[in-house]
Motif scaffolding. Structure first.
Motif, PDB file in Angstrom:
ATOM      1  N   GLU A 109       0.833  -1.213   0.000  1.00  0.00           N
ATOM      2  CA  GLU A 109       0.000   0.000   0.000  1.00  0.00           C
ATOM      3  C   GLU A 109       0.858   1.250   0.000  1.00  0.00           C
ATOM      4  N   LEU A 110       2.005   1.146   0.646  1.00  0.00           N
ATOM      5  CA  LEU A 110       2.901   2.301   0.724  1.00  0.00           C
ATOM      6  C   LEU A 110       3.512   2.652  -0.619  1.00  0.00           C
ATOM      7  N   PHE A 111       3.768   1.613  -1.397  1.00  0.00           N
ATOM      8  CA  PHE A 111       4.569   1.812  -2.597  1.00  0.00           C
ATOM      9  C   PHE A 111       4.024   2.872  -3.559  1.00  0.00           C
ATOM     10  N   PRO A 112       2.731   2.793  -3.928  1.00  0.00           N
ATOM     11  CA  PRO A 112       2.210   3.839  -4.834  1.00  0.00           C
ATOM     12  C   PRO A 112       2.300   5.231  -4.204  1.00  0.00           C
ATOM     13  N   ASP A 144       9.416   5.431   5.594  1.00  0.00           N
ATOM     14  CA  ASP A 144       9.313   5.713   7.037  1.00  0.00           C
ATOM     15  C   ASP A 144       8.592   7.034   7.293  1.00  0.00           C
ATOM     16  N   GLN A 145       8.838   7.992   6.412  1.00  0.00           N
ATOM     17  CA  GLN A 145       8.102   9.266   6.512  1.00  0.00           C
ATOM     18  C   GLN A 145       6.602   9.019   6.408  1.00  0.00           C
ATOM     19  N   LEU A 146       6.225   8.253   5.398  1.00  0.00           N
ATOM     20  CA  LEU A 146       4.804   7.992   5.143  1.00  0.00           C
ATOM     21  C   LEU A 146       4.160   7.211   6.277  1.00  0.00           C
ATOM     22  N   VAL A 147       4.896   6.229   6.789  1.00  0.00           N
ATOM     23  CA  VAL A 147       4.372   5.408   7.883  1.00  0.00           C
ATOM     24  C   VAL A 147       4.064   6.297   9.078  1.00  0.00           C
ATOM     25  N   LYS A 148       4.994   7.224   9.372  1.00  0.00           N
ATOM     26  CA  LYS A 148       4.804   8.125  10.507  1.00  0.00           C
ATOM     27  C   LYS A 148       3.591   9.028  10.260  1.00  0.00           C
ATOM     28  N   GLU A 149       3.601   9.656   9.090  1.00  0.00           N
ATOM     29  CA  GLU A 149       2.532  10.599   8.746  1.00  0.00           C
ATOM     30  C   GLU A 149       1.148   9.970   8.829  1.00  0.00           C
ATOM     31  N   ARG A 150       1.054   8.750   8.360  1.00  0.00           N
ATOM     32  CA  ARG A 150      -0.261   8.136   8.219  1.00  0.00           C
ATOM     33  C   ARG A 150      -0.566   7.080   9.268  1.00  0.00           C
ATOM     34  N   GLY A 151       0.304   6.945  10.246  1.00  0.00           N
ATOM     35  CA  GLY A 151       0.080   5.963  11.300  1.00  0.00           C
ATOM     36  C   GLY A 151      -0.098   4.557  10.765  1.00  0.00           C
TER      37      GLY A 151
END
Ligand SMILES: [Zn+2]
Length: 481
Positions: A395-398, A408-415
């Motif tokens: 899911e993160l890839f796109p 890691d930025q995205l994971v943090k931002e989006r929980g």
């Protein structure tokens, strides 16, 4: 049983800056009609052609890549015919002595080694283009326009021996040829822009009776899919005729995109209709052995060499190597990701599936994608540390491609961190067990696949973020207790 015999004639547009015999711009695809023309390429009286040196260099590059022997002395000839898109009344080509002959291209298809011989490679110039109004051809058109921009655009024609034995093989051959032309950087290979065109000759032999059909030519095929489709259509048509005890006409046909069939263009003209004779305005082309050697030495790695190297160097399967190795940019990217992450097989998996999908969907070339090896490095680390699940990674890839942000930025931002908290997971499982005692009983009665229901319940509640390994373990433990 029927044997299919196919030979191809491929026109590849050379990606030189200027045309073959004048200094007009050669890449005319997006230009306004008749804006890249001069007295030489439009055949004005007294204008003389001057051979573009880069055209020669590119033709030699192709000749070396396709294992041809190079004629150090070749010559230019006129192919005479009348058509409104050809103001000179002839095309400059190499008829009597081409620049190269007797080559081959080898590839693997369905596990078998295949060699297709190349009869000759010669230099020639393109003709202009007619646009007919309200009709497919000049006859019956309410008006016709002519765009001479393509006059004098440099081409090489690559002629194979009739060694191809199926429509699929023709397609695979064309794709490898395109990949090779791209690897040696002499042709964009864009069929949809007319930079690569193919004429195919096909005939069929009835192996029992030895009867051989007439040969049909399918002209101007402009996509890899149509190469296969048009030839499949022709093969069926020819076999049908042979089975009825007749034969097809010896003629030239064209693939009709909308009708999905080939249609007749004209009966086949004989070669001598063209009245070839030596071009008096150009001296014979004399190459030095050193020049050819220099081109040979500087030839970049070819697709198949690259495939072999990727297998050996990175230990990836042949299939992966052939997917990644067919494109220079993609294989370079793969090598960078492998180097940075130290995980070639993971790199290959992600590039072949998720990244290729993004590239195709977005229509952006790989070198314009906003993600690089570092993104993969972080992604693989998050997976290894169990901070995200494989599902979340996909899911993160796109989003990475969309935003250019690291995972890691995205994971943090989006929980989106993976939940490995056993207490929390236990709670969810226990709740699910309470609300569905029937399923619990089914499991305890031996219906072990009911487990999936509870795993699913946890995934649903955590929106896919629960660590699957932890979830499985807890579900099994609680169901069996
Ligand atoms: Zn010109």
């Amino acid at each position: 049983m029927y044997k299919t015999i196919i030979g191809l004639e491929i026109h590849a547009q050379l990606s030189t800056k200027t045309k073959a015999f004048c200094s007009c711009q050669a890449d005319v695809f997006e230009l306004e009609p008749n804006t890249a023309i001069c007295p030489v390429c439009t055949g004005q009286p007294g204008a003389l052609p001057v051979l573009n040196k880069t055209v020669v260099e590119y033709a030699v590059k192709a000749a070396v890549a396709f294992n041809c022997s190079i004629n150090l002395r070749s010559s230019f000839d006129r192919k005479n015919y009348f058509y409104p898109d050809l103001p000179k009344g002839y095309q400059i080509t190499q008829y009597f002595t081409p620049i190269a002959e007797n080559g081959y291209l080898e590839f693997k298809l369905d596990g078998n080694e295949k060699r297709v011989r190349i009869r000759r490679i010669h230099i020639e110039e393109d003709a202009g283009k007619m646009i007919h109004q309200d009709a497919d051809s000049i006859s019956g058109a309410s008006g016709s326009l002519v765009n001479l921009n393509r006059c004098g655009v440099p081409l090489i024609e690559i002629v194979t021996e009739p060694d191809i034995s199926s429509p699929k093989e023709a397609r695979v051959f064309m794709e490898l040829l395109r990949d090779t032309l791209r690897a040696i950087d002499i042709c964009s290979g864009d069929m949809e822009k007319g930079a690569l065109r193919c004429d195919a000759n096909i005939s069929v032999v009835d192996e029992e009776s030895g009867t051989s059909s007439n040969r049909v030519e399918v002209k101007n095929i402009n996509s890899f899919k149509f190469v296969e489709k048009a030839l499949e259509f022709e093969r069926e048509r020819i076999i049908k005729a042979l089975e009825q005890g007749t034969d097809v006409d010896r003629e030239t046909r064209t693939w009709n995109f909308t009708k999905r069939e080939t249609i007749s263009m004209r009966s086949k003209e004989e070669e001598n209709d063209y009245r070839y004779f030596p071009e008096p305005d150009l001296p014979p082309l004399q190459l030095s052995g050193e020049f050819v050697e220099k081109v040979r030495k500087n030839l970049p790695e070819l697709p198949q060499q690259r495939v072999q190297r990727l297998i050996q160097q990175y230990g990836i399967p042949e299939y992966d190597a052939s997917v990644l190795g067919s494109d220079v940019k993609i294989s370079l990217f793969f090598e960078e990701v492998s180097r940075v992450t130290g995980k070639p097989k993971d790199a290959s998996n992600w590039i072949m599936t998720e990244l290729m999908r993004e590239i195709n969907q977005r229509g952006i070339p790989i070198d314009e994608m906003p993600i690089g090896p570092e993104h993969f490095k972080v992604l693989f680390q998050l997976l290894d540390q169990g901070k995200i699940s494989a599902k979340i990674a996909k899911e993160l890839f796109p989003l990475m491609v969309e935003t250019g942000k690291t995972p890691d930025q995205l994971v943090k931002e989006r929980g989106m961190e993976q939940i490995s908290d056993e207490k929390l997971i236990e709670e969810i499982v226990l709740r699910a067990m309470e609300s569905n005692p029937k399923a619990v009983q089914q499991y305890r009665d031996g219906k072990k696949n009911v487990m999936g229901y509870f795993v699913g319940a946890v995934m649903k509640e955590t929106r896919g973020k629960a660590n699957p390994a932890v979830v499985n373990e807890i579900v099994r433990r609680l169901l069996e207790s």
